[in-house]
Design a protein around this motif. Structure first.
Motif, PDB file in Angstrom:
ATOM      1  N   GLN A 131      40.865  85.538 152.422  1.00 12.73           N
ATOM      2  CA  GLN A 131      39.734  85.701 153.328  1.00 12.73           C
ATOM      3  C   GLN A 131      38.446  85.191 152.695  1.00 12.73           C
ATOM      4  O   GLN A 131      37.653  84.492 153.340  1.00 12.73           O
ATOM      5  N   CYS A 134      38.431  81.394 152.806  1.00 10.66           N
ATOM      6  CA  CYS A 134      38.103  80.863 154.132  1.00 10.66           C
ATOM      7  C   CYS A 134      36.613  80.988 154.423  1.00 10.66           C
ATOM      8  O   CYS A 134      35.992  80.074 154.990  1.00 10.66           O
ATOM      9  N   TRP A 138      33.937  77.800 154.967  1.00  8.02           N
ATOM     10  CA  TRP A 138      33.115  77.643 156.164  1.00  8.02           C
ATOM     11  C   TRP A 138      31.661  78.055 155.928  1.00  8.02           C
ATOM     12  O   TRP A 138      30.872  78.132 156.881  1.00  8.02           O
ATOM     13  N   TRP A 192      48.534  78.139 159.543  1.00  7.65           N
ATOM     14  CA  TRP A 192      47.211  78.056 158.933  1.00  7.65           C
ATOM     15  C   TRP A 192      46.109  78.029 159.972  1.00  7.65           C
ATOM     16  O   TRP A 192      44.965  78.410 159.677  1.00  7.65           O
ATOM     17  N   GLN A 196      43.312  81.150 159.526  1.00 10.84           N
ATOM     18  CA  GLN A 196      41.857  81.026 159.469  1.00 10.84           C
ATOM     19  C   GLN A 196      41.183  81.871 160.550  1.00 10.84           C
ATOM     20  O   GLN A 196      40.196  82.571 160.301  1.00 10.84           O
ATOM     21  N   LEU A 209      39.055  74.926 163.930  1.00  8.99           N
ATOM     22  CA  LEU A 209      39.958  75.300 162.838  1.00  8.99           C
ATOM     23  C   LEU A 209      41.170  74.373 162.733  1.00  8.99           C
ATOM     24  O   LEU A 209      41.881  74.403 161.728  1.00  8.99           O
ATOM     25  N   VAL A 266      41.585  73.466 153.181  1.00  7.91           N
ATOM     26  CA  VAL A 266      40.777  74.284 154.095  1.00  7.91           C
ATOM     27  C   VAL A 266      39.313  73.871 154.037  1.00  7.91           C
ATOM     28  O   VAL A 266      38.626  73.780 155.066  1.00  7.91           O
TER      29      VAL A 266
END
Length: 295
Positions: A131, A134, A138, A192, A196, A209, A266
């Motif tokens: 987490q 991610c 972002w 995936w 996300q 995403l 990612v």
């Protein structure tokens, strides 16, 4: 004093040149510079090492709990799937079969409630580490982005279910690898994509995403194919020369490589989705952080 002043001047000039070079890159190749900046902020190797270590610490108690309490069909299928993922042969295959051998009463008593709690705590640690990755990818601030704990458990549950099914998926459900690889690619993309969205608590819409999910799926699928050529030889050699300690080093090293690929993929997907060309088509936007605390 003169030498110190000379070195200070050289350092200042080098920093100035580096800053000017970075500014020129930003003008000519804005995507590359934003990607490099994002990878630095994500701290790729630190994040990947943390996730790999947590995955390994989760796998050890999980083997004991599954071996002690799971039905025979689940144990056999999980053993076959792990073997299919790494293409195990020889001594490594024998060690895996020993780990999933039929449980004894002593094993059940030794595992018990403590083993189950260890698995749960270790598993949620993996979820939290993923987490954080991610969020960094972002560029989502940590403040005000509380996530419901059920998301961590749901992510681990789906991952375990997918791991059990890896054997049939990679074999194309009996058809062969020529079908198994495309199915694996589609499955990893969906996984995936959902990962996300789940771990970000809906802060990012589904469409933005997708690029990161697709890039991650390609990377993971490519590494899974590579594993069939590297892992059996490496594990068998490590077991022959160093015993179980050698296999631990090989597995942990491979997990770090996989996690580095995940972190880069990612992050690349997040940066590309925030570029003007894809932003207009995907509708990329980040929900205000205070809305995440209610999810």
């Amino acid at each position: 004093m003169l030498r110190v002043a000379w070195w200070r001047g050289r350092t200042t000039d080098a920093v100035a040149r580096a800053t000017a070079f970075h500014a020129r890159l930003e003008i000519r190749f804005p995507v590359i510079t934003r990607l490099v900046d994002r990878l630095v902020s994500v701290n790729i190797f630190d994040s990947a090492t943390r996730i790999a270590a947590q995955c390994f610490l989760t796998a050890v108690p999980l083997l004991f709990v599954v071996g002690a309490y799971a039905p025979a069909a689940v144990r056999d299928q999980l053993s076959a799937s792990v073997s299919a993922v790494f293409g195990l042969t020889g001594a490594a295959q024998h060690e895996l079969e020993q780990a999933f051998r039929p449980p004894t009463d002593e094993l059940r008593q030794a595992t018990g409630l403590v083993g189950g709690l260890m698995v749960l705590l270790s598993a949620t640690a993996v979820s939290r580490a993923m987490q954080r990755l991610c969020k960094r990818a972002w560029a989502i601030p940590r403040a005000g982005t509380r996530m419901a704990p059920w998301r961590w458990v749901a992510w681990i549950a789906l991952w375990f279910g997918l791991l059990v099914l890896q054997g049939p998926i990679r074999d194309g459900f009996g058809v062969g690898a020529w079908l198994g690889i495309p199915i694996t690619l589609v499955t990893q993309t969906a996984l995936w994509w959902w990962t996300q969205h789940l771990l970000l608590g809906g802060l990012i819409r589904w469409a933005p995403l997708l690029p990161g999910a697709a890039i991650t799926a390609v990377a993971v699928t490519g590494l899974s194919v590579t594993a069939h050529f590297y892992m059996p030889r490496a594990l068998n050699r490590a077991l022959a020369e160093y015993g179980s300690a050698g296999s631990v080093f090989v597995l942990l090293s491979w997990l770090i490589v996989v996690c580095v690929a995940l972190a880069i993929s990612v992050s690349v997907g997040a940066v590309l989705s925030q570029e003007p060309f894809l932003t207009r088509r995907l509708g990329t936007s980040v929900t205000a952080p205070d809305t995440a605390g209610r999810q």
